[in-house]
Enzyme design. Sequence first.
Site, PDB file in Angstrom:
ATOM      1  N   ASN A 113      70.095  52.945  83.080  1.00  0.00           N
ATOM      2  CA  ASN A 113      68.809  52.352  82.695  1.00  0.00           C
ATOM      3  C   ASN A 113      68.865  50.842  82.876  1.00  0.00           C
ATOM      4  OD1 ASN A 113      69.778  51.102  80.134  1.00  0.00           O
ATOM      5  ND2 ASN A 113      70.227  53.239  79.692  1.00  0.00           N
ATOM      6  N   LYS A 115      81.011  64.413  96.706  1.00  0.00           N
ATOM      7  CA  LYS A 115      79.646  63.902  96.819  1.00  0.00           C
ATOM      8  C   LYS A 115      78.674  65.080  97.018  1.00  0.00           C
ATOM      9  CE  LYS A 115      76.918  60.740  99.543  1.00  0.00           C
ATOM     10  NZ  LYS A 115      76.743  60.323 100.913  1.00  0.00           N
ATOM     11  N   LYS A 118      68.277  59.657  62.406  1.00  0.00           N
ATOM     12  CA  LYS A 118      69.617  59.166  62.758  1.00  0.00           C
ATOM     13  C   LYS A 118      70.361  58.645  61.531  1.00  0.00           C
ATOM     14  CE  LYS A 118      68.274  58.145  67.513  1.00  0.00           C
ATOM     15  NZ  LYS A 118      69.176  58.289  68.641  1.00  0.00           N
TER      16      LYS A 118
HETATM   17  O1  PMT Z   1      70.155  45.051  76.962  1.00  0.00           O
HETATM   18  P1  PMT Z   1      68.880  44.221  77.036  1.00  0.00           P
HETATM   19  O2  PMT Z   1      68.358  44.106  78.449  1.00  0.00           O
HETATM   20  O3  PMT Z   1      69.008  42.923  76.326  1.00  0.00           O
HETATM   21  O4  PMT Z   1      67.748  45.039  76.258  1.00  0.00           O
HETATM   22  C1  PMT Z   1      67.862  45.282  74.904  1.00  0.00           C
HETATM   23  C2  PMT Z   1      67.451  46.708  74.529  1.00  0.00           C
HETATM   24  C3  PMT Z   1      65.983  46.921  74.826  1.00  0.00           C
HETATM   25  C4  PMT Z   1      68.304  47.725  75.326  1.00  0.00           C
HETATM   26  C5  PMT Z   1      67.767  46.856  72.999  1.00  0.00           C
HETATM   27  O5  PMT Z   1      67.035  45.913  72.281  1.00  0.00           O
HETATM   28  C6  PMT Z   1      67.443  48.258  72.510  1.00  0.00           C
HETATM   29  O6  PMT Z   1      66.323  48.607  72.206  1.00  0.00           O
HETATM   30  N1  PMT Z   1      68.501  49.140  72.444  1.00  0.00           N
HETATM   31  C7  PMT Z   1      68.370  50.558  72.143  1.00  0.00           C
HETATM   32  C8  PMT Z   1      67.971  51.306  73.371  1.00  0.00           C
HETATM   33  C9  PMT Z   1      67.865  52.802  73.147  1.00  0.00           C
HETATM   34  O7  PMT Z   1      68.617  53.526  73.679  1.00  0.00           O
HETATM   35  O8  PMT Z   1      66.964  53.134  72.263  1.00  0.00           O
HETATM   36  P2  PMT Z   1      66.696  54.703  71.814  1.00  0.00           P
HETATM   37  O9  PMT Z   1      65.418  54.606  71.065  1.00  0.00           O
HETATM   38  O10 PMT Z   1      66.753  55.597  72.980  1.00  0.00           O
HETATM   39  O11 PMT Z   1      67.899  55.026  70.838  1.00  0.00           O
HETATM   40  C10 PMT Z   1      67.856  54.802  69.440  1.00  0.00           C
HETATM   41  C11 PMT Z   1      69.225  54.443  68.901  1.00  0.00           C
HETATM   42  O12 PMT Z   1      70.142  55.520  69.113  1.00  0.00           O
HETATM   43  C12 PMT Z   1      69.842  53.228  69.547  1.00  0.00           C
HETATM   44  O13 PMT Z   1      70.470  52.471  68.525  1.00  0.00           O
HETATM   45  C13 PMT Z   1      70.868  53.803  70.508  1.00  0.00           C
HETATM   46  O14 PMT Z   1      71.969  52.916  70.708  1.00  0.00           O
HETATM   47  C14 PMT Z   1      71.289  55.062  69.777  1.00  0.00           C
HETATM   48  N2  PMT Z   1      71.775  56.150  70.644  1.00  0.00           N
HETATM   49  C15 PMT Z   1      70.953  56.723  71.544  1.00  0.00           C
HETATM   50  C16 PMT Z   1      71.407  57.765  72.315  1.00  0.00           C
HETATM   51  C17 PMT Z   1      72.738  58.224  72.132  1.00  0.00           C
HETATM   52  N3  PMT Z   1      73.234  59.229  72.841  1.00  0.00           N
HETATM   53  N4  PMT Z   1      73.524  57.633  71.228  1.00  0.00           N
HETATM   54  C18 PMT Z   1      73.069  56.609  70.477  1.00  0.00           C
HETATM   55  O15 PMT Z   1      73.802  56.065  69.639  1.00  0.00           O
END
Ligand code: PMT
Length: 399
Positions: free
Chosen positions: A211, A289, A342
């Site tokens: 991403n 691949k 979570k």
């Molecule tokens: O890196 P930058 O370009 O500075 O951008 C920052 C950001 C937008 C990436 C950051 O501010 C942000 O929003 N990070 C979380 C991104 C994300 O994956 O959001 P989510 O809504 O999909 O996940 C929610 C939470 O679960 C997050 O804390 C994520 O780290 C966590 N997660 C998600 C999936 C997974 N398999 N394990 C996790 O721990």
Amino acid sequence: MSSLKDKKILIVICGGISAYKSLEFIRALRKNKAEIKTIITKSAKEFVTPLSITSLSQGKVYEDLFNPENEAEMDHISLSRWADLIVVVPATANTLSKLSNGTCDDLASTVILASNKKIFLVPAMNVRMWEHPSNQKNLNNLKEYGYKIIGPEIGDMACGEYGSGKMTEPSEIFKYVENYFKQLRRNNNLKALVTAGPTREYLDPVRYITNKSSGKQGYELAKSFRDKGFDTTLISGKTNLKPVEGIKYIEIETADEMLKETLNNLPVDVAVFSAAVADYKAKNYSKEKIKKSDQENINLTKNVDIISYVSKHNSLRPKLTIGFAAETENIDENAKKKLSEKNCDWIIANDVSNEEIGFDSKYNQVKIFYKNNSDESIEKMSKSLIAEEIVDRVIKNFN
Ligand code: PMT
């Protein structure tokens, strides 16, 4: 014990009418056993003398950039490394402009720009100079670069005008310095873990799902924890950013690796999960691949949700578990859902549909949702300032 015993403070005095007040500040620092060295600019010498400074500080006063005697004793780089803290008092509009634009034309600006330490700037100037857009622009830059700005106050000025630009009183500046070291001492016992950046989920040796996360927000959080005295670990996906000095840095690629390293680095007092972890990975990784004809049939399987795994195991759970929510719609609703699903203490939502904030931007704008159903918005600002705001709230929570 005196609050500043063994603390090394470098004071930079610039040329303004309030320069004389820096002597009172030096006196307060000495009374509390701080070790002081001073740099005085050429124009500051019009207001205070090196002799009066050295008599009060009982430390050397440095003046010239190209003085062989000074450079032999302590060159300008060593001087900037020597200090635990640098305080520029008063900071004139000219000095703010130089620091904002990277101009190094005297000892003061060279030492400050070469420093890797915390720097407090205490501005003092005429109200029109203070309000001038160029000065305000410089200030915004300096805040983003991580300088701490103290004051100025509103009041009567030496020039006879009234308004903003009056230097903060020495006793108040002293309190900022004292609190800074107190906070470092207190936070020294605290451990922080931050996840940042994207994960890569390999389909075959050459292709992966990922991403747009640049890692900026997470790296700024790690820096802010470090600057405020936390023992900090940053677990990061592949980014274009350099590892942050003074923290434990671990680079990973996949969500599985991020989970493994997170578990290896617990327990901590606070964990902030700002990484954009891919929700899915290849069900069957192909060692070869994948042929064009087979690409329509790639199957995915869910990754472990790292934050949920950590927050739902009591033995692993940090005292404060903070997640981010990257949303493009129904931000409040979705963020609140993530907070409870979570099992986080806080969820920090950001709108990633807006290109000016969120992914890969220099800026962010967030809303923090707390477990007790309250929430708080933080306006658009640089990611480094957002990080400071978040870490300040973490510290307040522990206090
Ligand atoms: O890196 P930058 O370009 O500075 O951008 C920052 C950001 C937008 C990436 C950051 O501010 C942000 O929003 N990070 C979380 C991104 C994300 O994956 O959001 P989510 O809504 O999909 O996940 C929610 C939470 O679960 C997050 O804390 C994520 O780290 C966590 N997660 C998600 C999936 C997974 N398999 N394990 C996790 O721990």
